[in-house]
Design a protein around this motif. Structure first.
Motif, PDB file in Angstrom:
ATOM      1  N   GLN A 172       1.419  -3.751   4.047  1.00 49.27           N
ATOM      2  CA  GLN A 172       0.486  -3.567   3.013  1.00 49.27           C
ATOM      3  C   GLN A 172      -0.475  -2.178   3.261  1.00 49.27           C
ATOM      4  OE1 GLN A 172      -2.529  -6.590   2.716  1.00 49.27           O
ATOM      5  NE2 GLN A 172      -2.514  -6.537   0.622  1.00 49.27           N
ATOM      6  N   ALA A 173      -0.765  -2.242   4.730  1.00 48.22           N
ATOM      7  CA  ALA A 173      -1.411  -1.072   5.048  1.00 48.22           C
ATOM      8  C   ALA A 173      -0.699   0.364   4.918  1.00 48.22           C
ATOM      9  CB  ALA A 173      -1.969  -0.949   6.542  1.00 48.22           C
ATOM     10  N   ALA A 174       0.650   0.117   5.111  1.00 43.22           N
ATOM     11  CA  ALA A 174       1.319   1.383   5.102  1.00 43.22           C
ATOM     12  C   ALA A 174       2.105   1.808   3.815  1.00 43.22           C
ATOM     13  CB  ALA A 174       2.666   1.452   6.092  1.00 43.22           C
ATOM     14  N   LEU A 175       2.147   0.771   3.070  1.00 41.10           N
ATOM     15  CA  LEU A 175       3.208   0.978   1.823  1.00 41.10           C
ATOM     16  C   LEU A 175       2.069   0.884   0.447  1.00 41.10           C
ATOM     17  CD1 LEU A 175       6.494  -0.784   2.515  1.00 41.10           C
ATOM     18  CD2 LEU A 175       5.594   1.700   3.018  1.00 41.10           C
TER      19      LEU A 175
ATOM     20  N   THR B  71       0.348   2.208  -1.671  1.00 42.41           N
ATOM     21  CA  THR B  71      -0.573   3.286  -1.996  1.00 42.41           C
ATOM     22  C   THR B  71      -1.639   3.048  -3.038  1.00 42.41           C
ATOM     23  OG1 THR B  71       1.404   4.087  -2.886  1.00 42.41           O
ATOM     24  CG2 THR B  71       1.016   4.958  -0.775  1.00 42.41           C
ATOM     25  N   ASP B  72      -1.326   2.379  -3.993  1.00 38.36           N
ATOM     26  CA  ASP B  72      -2.180   2.314  -5.106  1.00 38.36           C
ATOM     27  C   ASP B  72      -3.429   1.264  -4.942  1.00 38.36           C
ATOM     28  OD1 ASP B  72      -0.548   0.026  -5.532  1.00 38.36           O
ATOM     29  OD2 ASP B  72       0.119   0.649  -7.457  1.00 38.36           O
TER      30      ASP B  72
ATOM     31  N   VAL C 152       3.209  -4.531  -2.866  1.00 42.18           N
ATOM     32  CA  VAL C 152       3.993  -3.388  -2.652  1.00 42.18           C
ATOM     33  C   VAL C 152       5.116  -3.439  -3.902  1.00 42.18           C
ATOM     34  CG1 VAL C 152       5.368  -2.253  -1.524  1.00 42.18           C
ATOM     35  CG2 VAL C 152       3.411  -3.113  -0.262  1.00 42.18           C
ATOM     36  N   SER C 153       4.963  -2.316  -4.592  1.00 47.39           N
ATOM     37  CA  SER C 153       6.307  -2.382  -5.673  1.00 47.39           C
ATOM     38  C   SER C 153       7.484  -1.759  -5.070  1.00 47.39           C
ATOM     39  CB  SER C 153       5.570  -1.666  -6.820  1.00 47.39           C
ATOM     40  OG  SER C 153       5.606  -0.271  -6.566  1.00 47.39           O
TER      41      SER C 153
END
Lengths: 233, 490
Positions: free
Chosen positions: B390-393, B395-396, B401-402
């Motif tokens: 979650q932290a890395a991916l 982004t929005d 994570v899509s």
């Protein structure tokens, strides 16, 4: 055992032909050597087809090689399979390799994966150091403590870990270099450097090298000459 | 709808009655290999999913859309354990189900809370199973005798009692059950999204069972025909008041079709005994080709042959003069999007979210038959990985994570938390703690023996190699690892 297929360019130059025709002529040798090795009872044969450094060659030559390899693979796939040869491709990681070629490689591996005859490893886009680096990476990722790493466990992280050590390497054309070829596996290999260029190399040369190898006194660093010539290449 | 009358100890069916209610002699066992269950289970699941709380939990957490065969097998195995003769097995399975359900809570799309531990909800699940069993007999023209119905009901109440400690939320007698059932159908059930997914999406998109992956065209053709039919049959078999409330279509002839289907399937009782065995069928459906079960070996030998034949055909087909390189990638790796859909997005909603990773942890824990505290360790490791992802991916910042976010950021995936997951998985797989996974431990996880290239020289699988392979699968997107049948296949 293994062959470093060297001398295609010089073969062509001596005949005032373009370098590419040297590669074309190499195809016959490859098939001849595979057949000779199979007949001689060799169980593991590796051929060095394309190194990670070969990408530096002129792009036209690289393109030609890619097309040639694809054609050769497709042409001989059925035959290799019929001969019970298990084919594998070592390396093949670079994105510059055309996807169609990569798929043919994968198809050939699928097709022959269950064969129990000779294992033919074609080193394509291969670099011995890169393999060692990959193994080190995989060890670190796996969180293996430093004390637990020994030669055997390290070797288990190399690509195709079931490949045994190479006993004999033949490098044609008289060049006496290793050129980053299967560095880990050739540690105790005997080397032969027949002066003949790869496109001229034929089954008799191959058998000659095997015989010469059998005469050699392999000591693996020891002094007692007891391992002499007993092991099959 | 708490039923206070059943505080009467004679009705709870917990202690004394348990032994005789379960085991081979029970009414449930008489039913277990009945092929009509196939239809009844679908119907029962639709009725379950129409309950808003269950629907919400299913939509958020269940993997049945993407991995229906795996899910079906888990359900059948669980029912077998719960209704089997062994009390200890039953107790462990109930504890496992309770732990599993305790992790399923949240809020649905309309911000209504759901909780899989809610006793009312669990009573309804058991009620739908019981009612579907009774109804399937009625619909196929062979209604059960009154005492068989009573016995079946007692068995299902006992099932609930083992799970919940008591069966207070199911009425004590069958006579009181029907008003309860009608009331829930008329007042509680809704046209939920989960119900629509089961009726209209599941069977239209049903992935082939792993063994049939080699025959995608055949499967798709059969599915296009059977899928809508199952939908129509199931709708027609639902209680009328609910069809009205949910606004489900009434098609001419649907009732006849439905009854003929039940009747036809019911005729299977004239087949020789032992020919149809639910567990055998389900095992076969969820069997993965890599497993070393003899049946799988036959089929997978066939499949391998087809694969090799395909490879050969591709190799010997003459090349077009100058091929314009199609998008065909190397078969050994998959694209980020493909990996996302096949492995990461377990719930099939197009997003990677905690329930997806929880589903992986659930599947792994189920395979290894983990107890506490190992199960929690595994979940915690996955939770850590989820926070890392979650932290890395993400982004929005929408909390999930899509597929696109994933594809963009793929290279940075193998972080410390994922390595931690691999290590914990190794620890819980290595049941005897000798720092090596031996052949039996390997089989428990992958349901297959070692492959030629897995084991080290001494026939075991070391921590380093295990962690490496897990990471290669999770981050390198390598295909044809033993994890494929475990997490990617249906």
């Amino acid at each position: 055992m293994a062959c470093v297929m060297d001398g295609n360019g010089r073969w062509a130059a001596r005949r005032s032909l373009p370098r590419t025709s040297g590669h074309l002529a190499a195809e016959t040798t490859v098939i001849d050597v595979i057949e000779a090795a199979r007949t001689a009872g060799v169980e593991w044969l590796s051929l060095y087809a394309f190194s990670t450094e070969n990408w530096q060659r002129p792009s036209a030559e690289v393109d030609f090689l890619m097309r040639l390899v694809r054609r050769v693979v497709r042409k001989h796939a059925a035959l290799l399979h019929a001969r019970g040869i298990r084919c594998r491709f070592l390396g093949v990681a670079d994105p510059r390799i055309p996807p169609a070629l990569a798929r043919d490689f994968a198809d050939l591996m699928t097709l022959t994966g269950e064969n129990r005859g000779m294992t033919l490893t074609v080193a394509f886009d291969h670099g011995g150091r890169r393999d060692i680096v990959a193994a080190a990476r995989s060890l670190i990722r796996g969180g293996v403590p430093a004390e637990a790493v020994d030669e055997r466990s390290f070797a288990a992280h190399l690509p195709f870990p079931d490949t045994p050590d190479v006993d004999l390497v033949i490098r044609t054309s008289g060049e006496q270099r290793i050129s980053n070829f299967m560095l880990w596996q050739v540690a105790y290999a005997e080397w032969m450097f027949p002066p003949v260029l790869w496109p001229d190399f034929r089954a008799p040369h191959f058998v000659e090298c095997l015989r010469a190898y059998q005469q050699r006194d392999r000591r693996f660093g020891g002094v007692a000459p007891d391992a002499n010539g007993e092991r099959r290449p | 709808m708490t039923d206070t009358r059943s505080n009467d100890p004679g009705n709870t069916g917990t202690e004394a009655g348990v032994g005789e209610l379960f085991g081979d002699g029970g009414q449930f066992h008489a039913f277990f290999n009945d092929p009509r269950w196939a239809l009844a289970i679908i119907r029962g699941t639709v009725l379950e999913a129409a309950h808003p709380q269950i629907g919400g939990a299913l939509i958020d957490n269940s993997t049945f859309v993407t991995h229906p065969w795996r899910r079906l097998r888990n359900t059948v195995v669980s029912l077998q354990r719960m209704f089997g003769p062994d009390d200890e097995v039953r107790r462990r399975e109930a504890a496992r189900l309770n732990r599993l359900h305790a992790r399923l809570r949240g809020t649905d799309a309309h911000d209504r809370p759901y909780d899989a531990m809610d006793p009312e909800v669990r009573a309804w699940v058991v009620a739908t199973l019981f009612e579907s069993g009774v109804t399937m007999c009625r619909l196929s023209g062979q209604p059960l005798e009154q005492d068989a119905i009573e016995r079946l009901y007692a068995e299902f109440r006992a099932y609930l009692a083992v799970l919940d400690g008591d069966a207070r939320h199911l009425p004590p007698t069958v006579q009181e059950f029907w008003p309860y059932y009608d009331r829930v159908v008329e007042e509680r059930l809704e046209n939920t999204e989960a119900m629509r997914v089961i009726l209209y999406r599941l069977f239209d998109h049903l992935p082939a069972p792993p063994l049939l992956h080699g025959l995608p065209t055949l499967w798709a053709a059969g599915r296009a025909l059977v899928g809508p039919l199952i939908g129509v049959i199931t709708v027609a078999s639902l209680p009328e008041p609910f069809r009205r409330r949910a606004g489900l279509p009434e098609l001419p002839g649907a009732q006849t079709l439905m009854q003929s289907a039940y009747l036809a399937v019911g005729l299977a009782r004239f087949l020789p005994d032992g020919l149809l065995r639910t567990d055998a069928v389900v095992d076969l459906l969820s069997l993965s080709p890599g497993s070393d079960d003899p049946r799988a070996r036959t089929v997978s030998a066939l499949r391998d042959r087809m694969k090799r034949a395909g490879a050969l055909i591709r190799l010997i087909t003459p090349l077009p003069p100058e091929e314009p390189d199609p998008d065909a990638g190397s078969a050994a790796r998959r694209s980020a999007e493909e990996f996302f859909a096949a492995v990461l997005d377990q719930t099939g909603d197009g997003y990677l979210d905690w329930p997806d990773l929880a589903a992986m942890a659930r599947e792994l824990a189920g395979r290894l038959d983990l107890d506490e505290p190992e199960e929690t360790r595994l979940y915690d490791a996955f939770a850590g990985w989820w926070r890392e992802l979650q932290a890395a991916l993400d982004t929005d910042g929408d909390g999930r994570v899509s597929a696109r976010e994933y594809a963009v950021a793929v290279p940075s995936l193998a972080g410390p938390a994922l390595i931690r997951v691999a290590e914990v998985l190794f620890d819980v797989t290595d049941t005897d703690g000798d720092q090596r996974v031996d052949a039996d431990e390997y089989r428990a996880l992958f349901r297959a023996g070692f492959r030629r290239d897995t084991a080290g020289a001494d026939g075991t699988y070391t921590r380093g190699a295990f962690v490496r392979d897990f990471l290669a699968f999770m981050s390198g997107r390598e295909r044809s690892t033993p994890y494929d049948p475990l997490l990617a296949d249906a």
